[in-house]
Design an enzyme around this catalytic site. Sequence first.
Site, PDB file in Angstrom:
ATOM      1  N   HIS A 161       9.111  56.037  74.673  1.00 16.44           N
ATOM      2  CA  HIS A 161      10.472  55.589  74.344  1.00 16.44           C
ATOM      3  C   HIS A 161      10.583  53.982  74.116  1.00 16.44           C
ATOM      4  CE1 HIS A 161      11.804  59.439  76.103  1.00 16.44           C
ATOM      5  NE2 HIS A 161      10.961  59.086  76.948  1.00 16.44           N
ATOM      6  N   SER A 282       7.847  32.301  54.847  1.00 21.39           N
ATOM      7  CA  SER A 282       9.153  32.366  53.904  1.00 21.39           C
ATOM      8  C   SER A 282       9.427  31.287  53.024  1.00 21.39           C
ATOM      9  CB  SER A 282      10.317  32.534  54.984  1.00 21.39           C
ATOM     10  OG  SER A 282      11.359  32.149  54.385  1.00 21.39           O
ATOM     11  N   LYS A 288       8.560  30.550  59.595  1.00 19.46           N
ATOM     12  CA  LYS A 288       8.350  32.109  59.747  1.00 19.46           C
ATOM     13  C   LYS A 288       6.879  32.357  59.249  1.00 19.46           C
ATOM     14  CE  LYS A 288      10.713  35.027  59.787  1.00 19.46           C
ATOM     15  NZ  LYS A 288      11.514  35.731  58.914  1.00 19.46           N
ATOM     16  N   GLU A 295       4.229  45.605  56.822  1.00 18.13           N
ATOM     17  CA  GLU A 295       5.540  46.321  56.726  1.00 18.13           C
ATOM     18  C   GLU A 295       5.233  47.240  55.380  1.00 18.13           C
ATOM     19  OE1 GLU A 295       8.991  43.221  56.775  1.00 18.13           O
ATOM     20  OE2 GLU A 295       7.029  41.890  56.937  1.00 18.13           O
ATOM     21  N   GLN A 327      -0.134  70.196  34.841  1.00 15.87           N
ATOM     22  CA  GLN A 327      -0.659  69.060  34.372  1.00 15.87           C
ATOM     23  C   GLN A 327       0.254  67.871  35.154  1.00 15.87           C
ATOM     24  OE1 GLN A 327      -0.918  68.352  30.120  1.00 15.87           O
ATOM     25  NE2 GLN A 327       0.643  66.951  30.288  1.00 15.87           N
TER      26      GLN A 327
END
Length: 489
Positions: A161, A282, A288, A295, A327
Amino acid sequence: MSDGKPGKLWGGRFGADLDPALHRFTASFPFDRRLVRHDLVGSLAHARMLAETGILTGDDARAVLEGLAGILRDVEEGRLAVEGPEEDVHTWIERVLRERVGEAAGRLHTARSRNDQVATALRLYVRERLRELVGRVAELQEVWVHQASGHLETWMPGYTHLQRAQPVSLAHHLLAHVWALNADARRLQAAHHHAGVSVLGAGALAGSPLPIRPERSAYWLGFSALFPNSLYAVADRDFVLEAAFAAAVLLVHLSRWAEEVVLWSSAEFGFVELDDTVAKGSSLMPQKKNPEAAELIRAKAGRGIAALAGLLSALKGLPFSYNSDLQEDKEMLFDALDTAAGCLEAARVLAAGMRYRPDRMARALEGGFLTATDLADYLVRRGVPFRQAHEQAGRAVREAEARGCELWELSLDVLRSCCPQVEGDVYDALRPEGAGRARRSHGGPAPERVAEQLEAALRELETTRAWLAAAADPPVYAAYRQGQLLQGL
Ligand code: ARG
């Protein structure tokens, strides 16, 4: 071509050309040109069979076989551009062959239709690509196996979880992904096997009145089975579905790993730092470091799923046997296979650029009472029924929480007030490393179990490598390479 207009396979019963818009709309050449080598190999097998049966004789057989081989050589060596006004690659090959060997080219299509021809080329193509994917899967597995071998004692939380659950080792976690990909390798191999059915000789749908020998075409293609029914042979695209399914599941597996890379490289987890060569920055925020490759791997699974769904939809409700709908299989199949190959390569590079942070993993083992189950299991070993043990361990968790400490920081007296049966040796079970080491059950995280797992994973990789080494080229391709296409004729 009989009417002097290049690029058409019919003409006899037509008085006018196809509308250009519909020519463009119905053409498959822009995408089936990538089948050119496979269609040439299929044609070589067909021509060789025709020559063996005497349907194609002497000079004609030589002209056709050598002509096809010459085209194949020129295509392979980049001397011949696969382009033209033709509607598909099959028509293009026949036109080039005619330009090179003249009238004999017109005999190649004896007892053959583009329906059994295209299925043959596609089967050869699928097998080539599946073999490539199996190789790429093994390369990625090797990265993880190598990393795992250095982290049998690197303890971290295992999750359910997405909540910290029980201690596992990083090796154990990495191997979990190795096994998922092992299932992919086996699935890809099974799809490869199932694609090895020869359908040459099915003709358009109903075979041929000529004395053909389809088992000879099958032999030359290196296919282990022969179509049982000519209608089914040209209608069947299960091999496309199976390849797309294997690719889709593989992509789903990669997406699950990629999501972990995204999570683990976040400041919140911090379990990995991405090497500069595998992260992106970034344009605005100087600090960053984004896991963009991960991703995209996560997202690209959608394309594999879409391809599989699209292929199933194209086949649904199609009457037997061949229909032009078939096709449409190619672009979806190609996209699924290209996407899988691209994601595998990206995943291999990305995986190799992950700097694991055992210190951060160790810190994540704190504060979550990850060994509460181990305390309960300790009590079970002392005869306490599990339900009661669960209750008692829960009380110990409450104590630790109230005191703002770890389970292993509780004194023996406090522990005994919750769990009367505990002795001084309980602390082994309470510390994450001790708890992890004690989980010696089959397939568990104890280092000796993980070492066995590593051995087993390496044996699986051996099996994969042996399969890759044994997957041979079609005999007719080998004969072409060795200049023996005419041997024995
Ligand atoms: N381009 C076709 C395909 O991809 C080749 C077979 C065409 N056959 C035909 N009867 N029109 O399926």
